[in-house]
Design an enzyme around this catalytic site. Sequence first.
Site, PDB file in Angstrom:
ATOM      1  N   VAL A 142       1.492  -0.247   5.960  1.00  0.00           N
ATOM      2  CA  VAL A 142       0.961  -0.138   4.594  1.00  0.00           C
ATOM      3  C   VAL A 142      -0.178   0.886   4.714  1.00  0.00           C
ATOM      4  O   VAL A 142      -1.246   0.575   5.241  1.00  0.00           O
ATOM      5  CB  VAL A 142       0.441  -1.487   4.074  1.00  0.00           C
ATOM      6  CG1 VAL A 142      -0.232  -1.317   2.712  1.00  0.00           C
ATOM      7  CG2 VAL A 142       1.579  -2.498   3.987  1.00  0.00           C
ATOM      8  N   PRO A 143       0.063   2.124   4.238  1.00  0.00           N
ATOM      9  CA  PRO A 143      -0.745   3.262   4.694  1.00  0.00           C
ATOM     10  C   PRO A 143      -2.096   3.392   3.995  1.00  0.00           C
ATOM     11  O   PRO A 143      -2.337   4.338   3.232  1.00  0.00           O
ATOM     12  CB  PRO A 143       0.159   4.456   4.376  1.00  0.00           C
ATOM     13  CG  PRO A 143       0.945   4.003   3.184  1.00  0.00           C
ATOM     14  CD  PRO A 143       1.151   2.523   3.336  1.00  0.00           C
ATOM     15  N   CYS A 144      -2.992   2.470   4.293  1.00  0.00           N
ATOM     16  CA  CYS A 144      -4.323   2.522   3.689  1.00  0.00           C
ATOM     17  C   CYS A 144      -5.114   3.738   4.189  1.00  0.00           C
ATOM     18  O   CYS A 144      -6.105   4.118   3.574  1.00  0.00           O
ATOM     19  CB  CYS A 144      -5.089   1.229   3.950  1.00  0.00           C
ATOM     20  SG  CYS A 144      -5.254   0.823   5.686  1.00  0.00           S
ATOM     21  N   HIS A 145      -4.636   4.342   5.285  1.00  0.00           N
ATOM     22  CA  HIS A 145      -5.322   5.552   5.780  1.00  0.00           C
ATOM     23  C   HIS A 145      -5.140   6.735   4.827  1.00  0.00           C
ATOM     24  O   HIS A 145      -5.827   7.738   4.944  1.00  0.00           O
ATOM     25  CB  HIS A 145      -4.808   5.915   7.178  1.00  0.00           C
ATOM     26  CG  HIS A 145      -3.325   6.187   7.230  1.00  0.00           C
ATOM     27  ND1 HIS A 145      -2.394   5.179   7.360  1.00  0.00           N
ATOM     28  CD2 HIS A 145      -2.614   7.340   7.148  1.00  0.00           C
ATOM     29  CE1 HIS A 145      -1.179   5.703   7.379  1.00  0.00           C
ATOM     30  NE2 HIS A 145      -1.273   7.016   7.240  1.00  0.00           N
ATOM     31  N   ARG A 146      -4.219   6.616   3.876  1.00  0.00           N
ATOM     32  CA  ARG A 146      -3.982   7.721   2.933  1.00  0.00           C
ATOM     33  C   ARG A 146      -4.917   7.663   1.715  1.00  0.00           C
ATOM     34  O   ARG A 146      -4.765   8.457   0.787  1.00  0.00           O
ATOM     35  CB  ARG A 146      -2.523   7.710   2.464  1.00  0.00           C
ATOM     36  CG  ARG A 146      -1.549   8.035   3.601  1.00  0.00           C
ATOM     37  CD  ARG A 146      -0.091   7.918   3.192  1.00  0.00           C
ATOM     38  NE  ARG A 146       0.775   7.913   4.381  1.00  0.00           N
ATOM     39  CZ  ARG A 146       1.981   7.366   4.448  1.00  0.00           C
ATOM     40  NH1 ARG A 146       2.492   6.783   3.368  1.00  0.00           N
ATOM     41  NH2 ARG A 146       2.678   7.405   5.562  1.00  0.00           N
TER      42      ARG A 146
END
Lengths: 155, 202
Positions: B170-174
């Site tokens: 779940v790409p919270c780094h984006r």
Amino acid sequence: MHLPPFETLIDAHAAELHRFLVGCVGPTEAEDCLQETFMSALRAYPRLHDADHLRAWLYTIAQRKATDVIRRMARRPTRVLDGVEPVARSAPEPIDDGLWQQVRALPAKQRAAVTHRFVLDLAYAEIGSRMGISEEAARQNVSAGLRRLRREVTS
Amino acid sequence: MTDDLERRLAAGTPGAALDLNRLRAAITHRAAEEGLIDVAYGAYDSPIGALTVMVSDRGLVRVSYPGDGIAAQLEELADRVSPRILEAAALTDQVRRQLDEYFDGTRRSFDVKIDWRLVRGFAREVLAVTSAIPFGSVSTYGEVAARAGSPRAYRAAGNALGSNPIPIVVPCHRVLHAGGGLGGYSGGLDRKRYLLNLEEAS
């Protein structure tokens, strides 16, 4: 109610349960017996209602598994037809002087109590809590087991 | 009174060494066959450190960075999912394989079921929106909050992203600051930068 991850029960109790089971059923059967203990525990684990006595619960299961093994060993023929020796199931037991065979022949409660007392070196209160009996009953089971052993050792 | 019998009993029993690893392997194998493992976990060596992948019967439930305190996380899973938890790396293979492909630059989106049981309320909305941000692009805390239904809740959105139990997948780094700043990251900003660079380069 909080139950710890099952994995932590194995880490915390496997070594001591194993020593207990070696006392109850001997080294050859102990590891299988321990595996069966944890499998039964894992099956029942989410339905457990009391998280305070996990160790006592595991010992109750282990004691039951040990009794199963001892019954099975008693049924197993020691000699088959024509005097042919049965094939050993696994490595032969290390030599002991026969005393632990006699411990294994004690009634289940006495056997468990004697093993707790002498293999794990526990006080009677702790033995009682692990067996789900009173301290006094634990003392009596050890004492009855010892009296019986003395009779058989001297006879 | 200690007599000879008691001394002999106390001397113990012969041959009592236990092979704990073998016992654990046997239990894990049988438990997997019987379907008794509700949460399996396994280590995954990634270019940004040793991760731990935790999978429930419903899907991927947590990806942990080193130093996250695995023991406490497993205790939480015991309460919120099931206490039948065993280390069983083989049961996390699907996720670990997709992570391999992601870090190799050959996978742009993850195709694994997600178990959302560790996420509640608004945080769940925020992470659902975040899941839809495509590989290689970025969004902002405000934008994510707006798409999750509360344009002014960018701070709450930040908190939800900061406690995302399933980073990378779940790409919270984006999600970045509106001004272009990196913002925060639960795994540390070096890891956030690494992931953004990886996606930019692919």
